[in-house]
Write a protein that holds these residues in place. Structure first.
Motif, PDB file in Angstrom:
ATOM      1  N   MET A  42      63.975  41.838  34.844  1.00 13.11           N
ATOM      2  CA  MET A  42      63.001  42.409  33.928  1.00 13.11           C
ATOM      3  C   MET A  42      63.725  43.128  32.802  1.00 13.11           C
ATOM      4  SD  MET A  42      60.038  44.319  35.940  1.00 13.11           S
ATOM      5  CE  MET A  42      58.462  43.655  36.007  1.00 13.11           C
ATOM      6  N   SER A  43      63.181  42.971  31.643  1.00  9.32           N
ATOM      7  CA  SER A  43      63.801  43.647  30.510  1.00  9.32           C
ATOM      8  C   SER A  43      63.231  45.054  30.377  1.00  9.32           C
ATOM      9  CB  SER A  43      63.550  42.863  29.226  1.00  9.32           C
ATOM     10  OG  SER A  43      62.184  42.915  28.888  1.00  9.32           O
ATOM     11  N   LEU A  44      63.922  45.858  29.636  1.00  5.41           N
ATOM     12  CA  LEU A  44      63.511  47.243  29.418  1.00  5.41           C
ATOM     13  C   LEU A  44      62.170  47.308  28.697  1.00  5.41           C
ATOM     14  CD1 LEU A  44      64.378  50.179  29.753  1.00  5.41           C
ATOM     15  CD2 LEU A  44      65.509  50.024  27.544  1.00  5.41           C
ATOM     16  N   LYS A  45      61.939  46.343  27.817  1.00  7.92           N
ATOM     17  CA  LYS A  45      60.679  46.308  27.060  1.00  7.92           C
ATOM     18  C   LYS A  45      59.485  46.074  27.982  1.00  7.92           C
ATOM     19  CE  LYS A  45      59.220  44.608  22.608  1.00  7.92           C
ATOM     20  NZ  LYS A  45      59.518  43.686  21.524  1.00  7.92           N
ATOM     21  N   SER A  46      59.625  45.195  28.953  1.00  8.70           N
ATOM     22  CA  SER A  46      58.513  44.926  29.872  1.00  8.70           C
ATOM     23  C   SER A  46      58.280  46.096  30.824  1.00  8.70           C
ATOM     24  CB  SER A  46      58.753  43.643  30.644  1.00  8.70           C
ATOM     25  OG  SER A  46      59.901  43.758  31.452  1.00  8.70           O
ATOM     26  N   ILE A  47      59.349  46.768  31.227  1.00  7.60           N
ATOM     27  CA  ILE A  47      59.206  47.949  32.085  1.00  7.60           C
ATOM     28  C   ILE A  47      58.469  49.053  31.340  1.00  7.60           C
ATOM     29  CG2 ILE A  47      60.465  49.779  33.279  1.00  7.60           C
ATOM     30  CD1 ILE A  47      62.612  47.689  33.932  1.00  7.60           C
ATOM     31  N   LYS A  48      58.795  49.247  30.067  1.00 12.08           N
ATOM     32  CA  LYS A  48      58.089  50.247  29.259  1.00 12.08           C
ATOM     33  C   LYS A  48      56.615  49.895  29.117  1.00 12.08           C
ATOM     34  CE  LYS A  48      61.886  51.919  26.385  1.00 12.08           C
ATOM     35  NZ  LYS A  48      62.408  52.029  25.017  1.00 12.08           N
ATOM     36  N   SER A  49      56.305  48.616  28.933  1.00  9.66           N
ATOM     37  CA  SER A  49      54.912  48.179  28.804  1.00  9.66           C
ATOM     38  C   SER A  49      54.135  48.440  30.087  1.00  9.66           C
ATOM     39  CB  SER A  49      54.842  46.694  28.465  1.00  9.66           C
ATOM     40  OG  SER A  49      55.354  46.445  27.202  1.00  9.66           O
ATOM     41  N   ILE A  50      54.752  48.156  31.215  1.00 10.61           N
ATOM     42  CA  ILE A  50      54.087  48.391  32.503  1.00 10.61           C
ATOM     43  C   ILE A  50      53.842  49.878  32.714  1.00 10.61           C
ATOM     44  CG2 ILE A  50      54.392  48.236  35.006  1.00 10.61           C
ATOM     45  CD1 ILE A  50      55.884  45.570  34.476  1.00 10.61           C
ATOM     46  N   CYS A  51      54.839  50.689  32.431  1.00 10.54           N
ATOM     47  CA  CYS A  51      54.697  52.142  32.603  1.00 10.54           C
ATOM     48  C   CYS A  51      53.628  52.698  31.681  1.00 10.54           C
ATOM     49  CB  CYS A  51      56.033  52.836  32.360  1.00 10.54           C
ATOM     50  SG  CYS A  51      57.240  52.548  33.661  1.00 10.54           S
ATOM     51  N   LEU A  52      53.591  52.252  30.439  1.00 15.31           N
ATOM     52  CA  LEU A  52      52.564  52.711  29.513  1.00 15.31           C
ATOM     53  C   LEU A  52      51.177  52.263  29.950  1.00 15.31           C
ATOM     54  CD1 LEU A  52      54.289  52.294  26.041  1.00 15.31           C
ATOM     55  CD2 LEU A  52      53.684  54.414  27.201  1.00 15.31           C
ATOM     56  N   GLY A  53      51.080  51.074  30.519  1.00 11.64           N
ATOM     57  CA  GLY A  53      49.796  50.591  31.041  1.00 11.64           C
ATOM     58  C   GLY A  53      49.303  51.445  32.188  1.00 11.64           C
ATOM     59  N   TYR A  54      50.185  51.756  33.131  1.00 12.39           N
ATOM     60  CA  TYR A  54      49.810  52.627  34.244  1.00 12.39           C
ATOM     61  C   TYR A  54      49.441  54.026  33.757  1.00 12.39           C
ATOM     62  CZ  TYR A  54      51.157  49.357  37.924  1.00 12.39           C
ATOM     63  OH  TYR A  54      51.232  48.287  38.763  1.00 12.39           O
ATOM     64  N   LEU A  55      50.150  54.531  32.778  1.00  7.46           N
ATOM     65  CA  LEU A  55      49.838  55.846  32.229  1.00  7.46           C
ATOM     66  C   LEU A  55      48.463  55.847  31.561  1.00  7.46           C
ATOM     67  CD1 LEU A  55      50.761  58.738  31.623  1.00  7.46           C
ATOM     68  CD2 LEU A  55      51.795  57.859  29.525  1.00  7.46           C
ATOM     69  N   ALA A  56      48.162  54.783  30.829  1.00 10.06           N
ATOM     70  CA  ALA A  56      46.852  54.676  30.178  1.00 10.06           C
ATOM     71  C   ALA A  56      45.736  54.619  31.216  1.00 10.06           C
ATOM     72  CB  ALA A  56      46.819  53.454  29.271  1.00 10.06           C
ATOM     73  N   LEU A  57      45.932  53.847  32.277  1.00  7.09           N
ATOM     74  CA  LEU A  57      44.920  53.782  33.335  1.00  7.09           C
ATOM     75  C   LEU A  57      44.746  55.122  34.032  1.00  7.09           C
ATOM     76  CD1 LEU A  57      45.720  50.316  34.941  1.00  7.09           C
ATOM     77  CD2 LEU A  57      43.704  50.952  33.598  1.00  7.09           C
ATOM     78  N   LEU A  58      45.832  55.820  34.244  1.00  5.39           N
ATOM     79  CA  LEU A  58      45.762  57.132  34.876  1.00  5.39           C
ATOM     80  C   LEU A  58      44.984  58.108  34.006  1.00  5.39           C
ATOM     81  CD1 LEU A  58      46.757  58.925  37.240  1.00  5.39           C
ATOM     82  CD2 LEU A  58      48.710  59.498  35.811  1.00  5.39           C
ATOM     83  N   ILE A  59      45.238  58.091  32.718  1.00  2.00           N
ATOM     84  CA  ILE A  59      44.545  58.993  31.806  1.00  2.00           C
ATOM     85  C   ILE A  59      43.057  58.651  31.735  1.00  2.00           C
ATOM     86  CG2 ILE A  59      44.323  59.622  29.367  1.00  2.00           C
ATOM     87  CD1 ILE A  59      47.388  59.431  29.198  1.00  2.00           C
ATOM     88  N   ILE A  60      42.726  57.357  31.728  1.00  2.00           N
ATOM     89  CA  ILE A  60      41.327  56.937  31.610  1.00  2.00           C
ATOM     90  C   ILE A  60      40.533  57.257  32.880  1.00  2.00           C
ATOM     91  CG2 ILE A  60      39.826  54.907  31.444  1.00  2.00           C
ATOM     92  CD1 ILE A  60      41.964  53.708  29.556  1.00  2.00           C
TER      93      ILE A  60
END
Length: 51
Positions: free
Chosen positions: A1-19
């Motif tokens: 996995m590239s660093l870019k995809s890991i950042k995207s996954i983490c940001l997605g989980y963070l967005a779901l957590l906030i929502i």
């Protein structure tokens, strides 16, 4: 996995957590009373905050 995809996954989980995480806000109840009108206008005072 590239660093870019890991950042995207983490940001997605963070967005779901906030929502979907709704924090319970326990604010103190206020007991507002009107104080006599002055030259500056009407004012309210919180009776619970006076010591």
């Amino acid at each position: 996995m590239s660093l870019k995809s890991i950042k995207s996954i983490c940001l997605g989980y963070l967005a779901l957590l906030i929502i979907f995480y709704s924090p319970k806000i326990d604010a103190l109840s206020h007991e507002w009373i009107a104080v006599p009108k002055t030259q500056y206008g009407a004012q309210l005072c919180d009776n619970n905050s006076i010591e």
